[in-house]
Design a protein around this motif. Structure first.
Motif, short mmCIF file in Angstrom:
data_model
loop_
_atom_site.label_atom_id
_atom_site.label_comp_id
_atom_site.label_asym_id
_atom_site.label_seq_id
_atom_site.Cartn_x
_atom_site.Cartn_y
_atom_site.Cartn_z
N GLU A 167 70.53 -45.75 43.17
CA GLU A 167 69.74 -46.93 42.83
C GLU A 167 70.62 -48.17 42.86
OE1 GLU A 167 66.89 -48.67 39.23
OE2 GLU A 167 67.68 -46.62 39.12
N LEU A 168 71.84 -48.07 42.36
CA LEU A 168 72.77 -49.20 42.39
C LEU A 168 73.08 -49.61 43.82
CD1 LEU A 168 74.64 -51.17 40.95
CD2 LEU A 168 76.39 -49.38 40.90
N GLU A 169 73.24 -48.63 44.71
CA GLU A 169 73.52 -48.94 46.11
C GLU A 169 72.35 -49.67 46.76
OE1 GLU A 169 74.56 -45.29 48.03
OE2 GLU A 169 76.33 -44.97 46.78
N PHE A 170 71.12 -49.22 46.47
CA PHE A 170 69.94 -49.94 46.98
C PHE A 170 69.91 -51.37 46.43
CE2 PHE A 170 67.50 -45.79 47.76
CZ PHE A 170 67.58 -45.92 49.14
N CYS A 171 70.23 -51.50 45.16
CA CYS A 171 70.20 -52.81 44.50
C CYS A 171 71.19 -53.76 45.17
CB CYS A 171 70.56 -52.61 43.03
SG CYS A 171 70.18 -54.00 41.97
N GLU A 172 72.40 -53.31 45.40
CA GLU A 172 73.42 -54.14 46.03
C GLU A 172 73.06 -54.42 47.49
OE1 GLU A 172 75.50 -55.67 44.46
OE2 GLU A 172 76.25 -54.58 42.74
N ARG A 173 72.51 -53.45 48.15
CA ARG A 173 72.11 -53.62 49.55
C ARG A 173 71.04 -54.70 49.67
NH1 ARG A 173 69.79 -48.34 52.44
NH2 ARG A 173 68.34 -49.32 53.90
N LEU A 174 70.08 -54.70 48.75
CA LEU A 174 69.02 -55.70 48.77
C LEU A 174 69.57 -57.08 48.44
CD1 LEU A 174 65.97 -56.05 49.18
CD2 LEU A 174 65.65 -55.59 46.74
N ARG A 175 70.48 -57.15 47.49
CA ARG A 175 71.11 -58.43 47.16
C ARG A 175 71.86 -59.00 48.35
NH1 ARG A 175 74.96 -57.60 42.27
NH2 ARG A 175 74.97 -59.87 42.17
N MET A 176 72.62 -58.15 49.05
CA MET A 176 73.37 -58.60 50.21
C MET A 176 72.44 -59.11 51.31
SD MET A 176 76.68 -58.51 50.01
CE MET A 176 77.16 -58.41 51.74
N ALA A 177 71.35 -58.40 51.52
CA ALA A 177 70.43 -58.78 52.60
C ALA A 177 69.72 -60.10 52.31
CB ALA A 177 69.40 -57.67 52.80
N CYS A 178 69.35 -60.30 51.05
CA CYS A 178 68.51 -61.45 50.72
C CYS A 178 69.28 -62.66 50.21
CB CYS A 178 67.47 -61.06 49.67
SG CYS A 178 66.35 -59.76 50.18
N PHE A 179 70.39 -62.41 49.50
CA PHE A 179 71.06 -63.51 48.80
C PHE A 179 72.56 -63.52 49.05
CE2 PHE A 179 67.50 -61.81 46.22
CZ PHE A 179 66.61 -62.85 46.38
#
Length: 330
Positions: free
Chosen positions: A306-318
């Protein structure tokens, strides 16, 4: 020798017998000349084959007996319901589900008309115990069986299963129906088309918004699986407002199924400008939500994906804020 043969255990299916035959004909030292099978070994293989074939015949007879029970007419009137009869039908379903773990039996049940009975009579039965057992049997037969999947789609199983998933009053029925839906649409093009035509993604969204944890988890997992396998569906989901709804789900009290929700959001933003735009909408305040969630998950071994998905989404969007965020996290 005879005693040794009797103490040997026969394989339980044809595949096992065939493997025995291959093993019997294989040289012990690799690619050497194949020696003739011994008379004792040959006799034992014949007996094993006969035993397996007899067992399969017996299983077909058991399925026919179960269908005789399931084809009985219902007692008129709920107040006159026969509990013994209901127990008998539930037992029939349980035996059929066990037998149909064997793919040959699943195909035979289809030929015998058993799946038609499930769809036409038991998915809409008044007794919840019979509804969910019918859905479970459908799932057991459909899993990894394209021939059975096509038959079930042809007789209209999918819309009934989606309706049960969406609105049945009994939580077990909803979960089992969704399991059957999953077995009909994953890696099945015709199943996905039927799923889309009956607004299946909206059913999954409402499942994630329900109060049943199992239904939430299975709905989110199926959404992630379908998006991963069918990225061409991104535009359809984004036009439905799926990004906004998934972010709304993330704002509910934290649950393990949020891992799949974050994974679905990652799929929606990858190579998709409209998905990125929706996630960056200031009204969602997603960046702050992801920052807080990442802090909550730090150091929790069970939450690493879940943390990896969270960081991946942050990197992609922000991405423009990542250096500042990492400084804060330290």
């Amino acid at each position: 020798m005879a005693e040794g043969r009797q103490n040997r255990r026969y394989p339980q299916n044809l595949q096992g017998v065939l493997q025995l035959a291959i093993d019997a004909g294989s040289g012990a030292d690799g690619p050497t000349a194949i020696e003739p099978i011994s008379q004792e070994r040959s006799l034992w293989l014949r007996e094993a084959l006969a035993d397996v074939c007899k067992g399969q015949m017996d299983e077909v007879e058991q399925m026919k007996q179960c269908l005789t029970v399931l084809n009985k007419e219902d007692v008129n009137g709920e107040e006159d319901r026969d509990d013994d009869e209901e127990d008998e039908r539930e037992s029939a379903f349980e035996l059929l589900s066990e037998l149909c773990e064997n793919l040959d039996n699943a195909r035979d049940l289809m030929v015998l008309g058993g799946l038609d009975v499930c769809v036409a009579k038991y998915l809409c039965h008044a007794q919840s115990g019979l509804r969910w057992r019918a859905a479970q049997l459908i799932a057991s037969c459909a899993q990894n069986m394209p021939q059975v999947q096509v038959h079930l789609l042809k007789i209209g199983a999918l819309p009934k299963l989606l309706q049960l998933t969406d609105s049945d009053p009994h939580p077990t029925v909803r979960v089992k129906a969704l399991y059957a839906v999953s077995c009909l649409v994953r890696e099945q093009e015709a199943g996905l088309e039927a799923f889309l035509s009956h607004d299946g993604f909206s059913v999954l969204m409402r499942g994630m918004q329900s109060e049943d944890e199992k239904l939430q988890t299975k709905s989110a997992f199926l959404l992630l699986n379908l998006l991963t396998s069918n990225p061409e569906q991104k535009d359809t989901l984004i036009s439905m407002g799926m990004v906004q709804q998934l972010v709304s789900v993330l704002r509910t009290p934290h649950s393990p199924f949020h891992e799949h929700v974050l994974g679905a959001l990652c799929c929606l933003v990858e190579d998709c400008e409209k998905g990125l735009k929706d996630c960056r909408d200031p009204s969602l305040n997603l960046e702050e939500l992801l920052r807080l969630r990442a802090r909550e998950l730090q150091g929790k071994d069970e939450s690493q994906e879940e943390l990896e998905f969270c960081e991946r989404l942050r990197m992609a969007c922000f991405r423009r804020h990542q250096s500042d965020d990492h400084g804060m996290d330290r």
